[in-house]
Enzyme design. Structure first.
Site, PDB file in Angstrom:
ATOM      1  N   HIS A 171       0.812  -1.218   0.000  1.00 34.37           N
ATOM      2  CA  HIS A 171       0.000   0.000   0.000  1.00 34.37           C
ATOM      3  C   HIS A 171       0.848   1.271   0.000  1.00 34.37           C
ATOM      4  O   HIS A 171       0.334   2.360   0.199  1.00 34.37           O
ATOM      5  CB  HIS A 171      -0.953   0.019   1.206  1.00 34.37           C
ATOM      6  CG  HIS A 171      -0.305  -0.385   2.485  1.00 34.37           C
ATOM      7  ND1 HIS A 171      -0.811  -1.390   3.282  1.00 34.37           N
ATOM      8  CD2 HIS A 171       0.819   0.044   3.100  1.00 34.37           C
ATOM      9  CE1 HIS A 171      -0.029  -1.539   4.337  1.00 34.37           C
ATOM     10  NE2 HIS A 171       0.958  -0.677   4.250  1.00 34.37           N
ATOM     11  N   TYR A 258      17.315   1.940   2.660  1.00 39.65           N
ATOM     12  CA  TYR A 258      17.640   1.412   1.338  1.00 39.65           C
ATOM     13  C   TYR A 258      18.748   2.194   0.655  1.00 39.65           C
ATOM     14  O   TYR A 258      19.134   1.863  -0.475  1.00 39.65           O
ATOM     15  CB  TYR A 258      16.395   1.415   0.442  1.00 39.65           C
ATOM     16  CG  TYR A 258      15.160   0.888   1.118  1.00 39.65           C
ATOM     17  CD1 TYR A 258      15.238  -0.233   1.951  1.00 39.65           C
ATOM     18  CD2 TYR A 258      13.926   1.485   0.949  1.00 39.65           C
ATOM     19  CE1 TYR A 258      14.116  -0.725   2.585  1.00 39.65           C
ATOM     20  CE2 TYR A 258      12.795   0.998   1.576  1.00 39.65           C
ATOM     21  CZ  TYR A 258      12.896  -0.103   2.392  1.00 39.65           C
ATOM     22  OH  TYR A 258      11.778  -0.584   3.028  1.00 39.65           O
TER      23      TYR A 258
END
Length: 488
Positions: A171, A258
């Protein structure tokens, strides 16, 4: 219509309830069967009681069954939804705790980075077991909808090795679009049209239109910097927007893991994060949140059961993809969403074998992803770093290859920015030994890892991280909720 939907890991009570009520918002689906399965009889009992209450309160003929026998739950299922967390909070705690000894400070640790890589090693053997059962006892051509993280690794394994029709669902795109619509002053997120593409948790809004008008980088930066809340909570995300020229789907805390630039030194971590909520960068934030949520649910269960007596309101149907996909496939009402699938030419400057997240349409012919998208070069380069780690991690999990696992860890952007090769080698040994109960493919590697740990001279430290908070008690949570209610 009548068909069977199985939910694996249905003990994820809140999320299972959301998926269940979303699906029942489709009028044609009132006669379907839900088969719940989990390894915890306790959790299964709680969620079945809640769903039975919903069915009763709404006068529905919907059938709900629950069993710890997964194959029985999957028998004849047309759709299988996975919400599993292999190893539960116990293994997850090690995903955060052990890397901290080597200076690696994670907010979530469930996608890549040290925690996400080990999470994938635990999940992939189980995912392949799911796929075997699906091939053998589910409906022919059953569809596997994976919600479990690490999304790309799980989906990669299911498609490449499980040989099951699989789509990964998240989502992040919807939430990012809601933020953008808000800062631009839209009355509704529906006023925003966008193309968002990349890989899971590193998807990029490469095209934005508000009521048909193109939105550029400068306007978007100004809108976020002027927002009284997001300007504080999303500092890192806004910095990436300034440098890359496009906005990322992922929250401040997720995105920080990340990249090799923002979490490699404690002073840098505190500079870029916000402590108003776990998702903005707190050390081990999602572990704390998950622990508190589970404790709260166990304690306040009677209230959750009572709330299940309310009528289902289709106007409150969530933007989770699952119910909309099922509706499109079964009724041919077309749905546009963002899906995790094998690339196969969808994104021109990412590898063909990678699991990408990109726009597509669903109808009775299936999920059809729009092809020919080219990412900005910086976005593609960032995605490539993760894809290389994901590929090695999947291959290591399949083969039980601890040496390849160490190389995957070494190439992780944040791990590589913080730790030396010697530290990485020892950390992987330590994590594999600690989590051996959930890593059957590494059984033969554990004795040698223990011997290396006994002889190792690599120094570690006991460190809580740059921005750690303690798990709050039920009393503290009650007081906070009461305060928010009073303030509201």
């Amino acid at each position: 219509m009548s068909f069977k939907t199985a939910i694996i890991g249905a003990g994820s009570v809140g999320f299972t309830k959301k998926l269940f009520t979303d699906i029942l918002c489709v009028p044609e689906f009132k006669d379907i069967e839900f088969a719940l399965t989990d390894i915890s009889e306790h959790n299964l009992g709680m969620i079945q009681a809640i769903l039975d209450r919903i069915v009763e309160a709404n006068g529905l003929p919907t059938k709900v069954t629950a069993t710890t026998d997964r194959r029985k739950a999957l028998e004849g299922a047309r759709y299988i939804i996975s919400c599993v967390r292999v190893g539960g909070l116990e293994a997850y705690a090690d995903d955060i705790r052990i890397p901290l000894k080597y200076g690696i400070d994670q907010c979530v640790g469930d996608t890549i980075c040290a925690g996400g890589i080990l999470y994938g090693q635990r999940n992939i053997p189980v995912i392949l077991d799911f796929c075997k059962d699906i091939r053998e006892v589910a409906e022919t051509d059953a569809k596997f909808l994976n919600y479990a993280n690490p999304m790309a690794m799980n989906t990669w394994a299911a498609i490449e090795y499980g040989k099951v029709d699989t789509v990964g669902l998240c989502h992040g795109v919807q939430h990012g679009a809601e933020q953008i619509a808000e800062v631009l002053g839209a009355k509704s997120p529906r006023e925003l049209d966008y193309v968002c593409s990349g890989i899971n948790h590193q998807t990029w809004f490469i095209e934005l239109r508000l009521n048909g008008r193109a939105i550029g980088k400068d306007e978007l930066v100004a809108a976020f910097e002027a927002h009284p809340v997001y300007s504080k909570q999303e500092k890192l995300r806004i910095d990436v927007l300034k440098r890359f020229g496009v906005y990322s789907t992922e929250s401040n805390g997720h995105l920080s893991e990340y990249l090799p630039w923002y979490r490699k030194r404690p002073d840098e971590i505190t500079r870029w994060i916000d402590m108003s909520d776990w998702i903005h960068g707190e050390t081990g934030g999602y572990l704390r949140y998950s622990t508190e949520t589970r404790n709260w649910f166990e304690t306040e269960y009677p209230q959750f059961l009572e709330a299940a007596s309310k009528p289902i309101d289709p106007a409150k149907r969530s933007n989770e993809h699952a119910s909309h996909i099922l509706e499109a496939l079964e009724t041919n009402r077309v749905y546009r969403g963002h899906f995790n699938v094998k690339n196969n030419g969808v994104i021109t400057n990412l590898p063909q074998d990678a699991i990408i997240e990109s726009p597509g349409f669903v109808d009775r012919f299936g999920i059809n992803t729009a092809a020919g998208i080219t990412l900005p070069e910086a976005c593609a380069a960032t995605c490539m770093s993760s894809i290389n780690v994901q590929r090695m991690s999947v291959h290591a999990a399949i083969a039980g290859d601890i040496d390849l696992l160490k190389l995957a860890m070494l190439h992780d952007p944040l791990v590589g920015a913080v730790s030396t090769p010697e530290e990485v080698w020892q950390m992987v040994d330590e994590m594999v030994v600690a989590q051996a109960a959930w890593l059957p493919q590494y059984a033969d590697a554990v004795p040698a890892a223990k011997e290396r740990l006994a002889k190792s001279k690599v120094k570690t430290r006991e460190w809580a991280g740059a921005a750690r908070r303690n798990v709050r008690s039920i009393e503290e949570l009650r007081a906070e909720k009461a305060g928010l209610k009073q303030a509201g």
